[in-house]
Enzyme design. Structure first.
Site, mmCIF file in Angstrom:
data_model
loop_
_atom_site.group_PDB
_atom_site.id
_atom_site.type_symbol
_atom_site.label_atom_id
_atom_site.label_comp_id
_atom_site.label_asym_id
_atom_site.label_seq_id
_atom_site.Cartn_x
_atom_site.Cartn_y
_atom_site.Cartn_z
ATOM 1 N N CYS A 151 10.321 -94.605 -20.859
ATOM 2 C CA CYS A 151 10.548 -94.451 -22.299
ATOM 3 C C CYS A 151 9.506 -93.530 -22.918
ATOM 4 C CB CYS A 151 10.517 -95.823 -22.974
ATOM 5 S SG CYS A 151 10.671 -95.734 -24.763
ATOM 6 N N CYS A 154 8.266 -94.643 -26.383
ATOM 7 C CA CYS A 154 7.289 -95.753 -26.344
ATOM 8 C C CYS A 154 5.918 -95.263 -25.879
ATOM 9 C CB CYS A 154 7.728 -96.842 -25.371
ATOM 10 S SG CYS A 154 9.454 -97.238 -25.410
ATOM 11 N N ASP A 155 5.893 -94.412 -24.868
ATOM 12 C CA ASP A 155 4.631 -94.154 -24.170
ATOM 13 C C ASP A 155 4.103 -92.724 -24.291
ATOM 14 O OD1 ASP A 155 4.677 -96.779 -23.255
ATOM 15 O OD2 ASP A 155 5.902 -96.255 -21.524
#
Ligand code: NAP
Length: 318
Positions: A151, A154-155
């Protein structure tokens, strides 16, 4: 005219265990909320069980540019919130809980949850979506969360001015790869063929981005590091040549598998675990409906998932 119908479907603990819901929707992505919206407007007071990922996969998408009505694009999480707000306005309710077991052999259906609830439902809409595929190579699991990710939204932030590798040649790989160029100093896309599966617009954006380079006809053989990712092994599938590439991160976007394990042996599925439905979203068990990524290996778009679940809800209400 403004209606405030929120919480109409809320039940006490006793009511939950003794009275069936007219409809339980499993999953809280845009598709789950579409089913809930239609069911709520038909006064079926649906309960949405959120699953582990509130908002589903769409919520992890930085920007969705092909959902009609948002000419400038819309954040995946924001779109999910709008869907939720709209369904809740008409009486849908949600619990942060996940189905751990379902019994479709009796009616009302029984849904057991992670928190220990045993709920009953006259109809069930499966909106459990799909999860990212893994490469299943040495180091992948060990370094997940320490450089390996599925992701970018997300990261990506963790990779400011760092080098990242993206695996895959589809829309997800290119879209997420482009997103990663906001942070990373370089994005190397490793693809197992010499042509991309992704659509033309994403291809031309990726090819013209100075931070993006491609390694063709190649697969990853392992992920290595010292507590955090430091390199990946590469193998050219045409020449057989092996090499190592230094990198700080590995983002893997090689497709998805449907989250349908819960229904194995109870619903008809295809060889890849997608739930088989007719063209009205009926599964092999009357009263159980499915659509979107749990039942659709072909389209897998927010708009098609939402449309299928709306159709499922309309059929369930009938
Ligand atoms: P996908 O289209 O199935 O692409 C997966 C990619 O990973 C393919 O390029 C595939 O290679 C590669 N791959 C698969 N298994 C592999 C393995 N074991 N090792 C190395 N590479 C592997 O999946 P996706 O990109 O996640 O897209 C899923 C669906 O969502 C698609 O319908 C897509 O159009 C849609 N989507 C749309 C958008 C958008 O419209 N903006 C954004 C994201 C996703 P091959 O090409 O050789 O098979």
């Amino acid at each position: 005219m403004e209606f405030n119908l929120s919480n109409l479907g809320a039940k006490s603990e006793d009511e939950k265990n003794s009275h069936p819901y007219k409809m339980i929707v499993l999953g809280s992505g845009p598709a789950g909320w579409s089913a809930a919206l239609y069911a709520a407007r038909a006064e079926a007071h649906p309960l949405v069980l959120s699953g582990l990922e509130l908002g589903g996969q769409a919520a992890l998408t930085h920007v969705i540019e092909n959902y009609p009505g948002f000419p400038e694009g819309v954040g995946g999480a924001q779109l999910g919130e709008l869907f939720q707000k709209q369904a809740e306005r008409f009486g849908a309710t949600m619990e942060f809980d996940q189905a751990s077991d379902v019994d479709l052999s009796q009616h009302p259906f029984v849904v057991k949850t992670d928190s220990g609830q045993e709920l009953k439902a006259e109809s069930l809409v499966i909106a459990t979506g799909a999860s990212p595929n893994h490469l299943n190579i040495p180091g992948e699991t060990e370094y997940t969360g320490r450089g390996v990710s599925y992701c970018a939204t997300c990261d990506g932030w963790f990779f400011k001015e760092k080098k990242v590798v993206v695996v895959g040649g589809g829309d997800s790989a290119l879209e997420e790869g482009l997103f990663l160029t906001r942070y990373a100093s370089s994005v190397t896309i490793v693809h197992r063929r010499d042509s991309l599966r992704a659509g033309a617009i994403l291809q031309s954006r990726a090819r013209s981005n100075p931070k993006i380079s491609f390694v063709w006809n190649s697969v990853l053989t392992d992920v290595a590091g010292n507590g955090v990712v430091e390199s990946v092994g590469l193998k050219n599938v045409v020449t057989g040549e092996e090499s190592r590439l230094a990198t700080d991160g590995v983002f893997i976007f090689i497709g998805h598998k449907p989250n349908t394990q819960l229904f194995q042996g109870q619903l008809e599925m295809d060889a890849n675990g997608y739930i088989v439905t007719d063209n009205r979203m009926h599964t092999s068990v009357p009263g159980v409906f499915a659509g979107g990524e749990a039942a659709d290996p072909v389209f897998r778009q927010v708009i098609t998932s939402a449309g299928m679940r709306a159709a499922a809800a309309i059929e369930a209400i009938k």
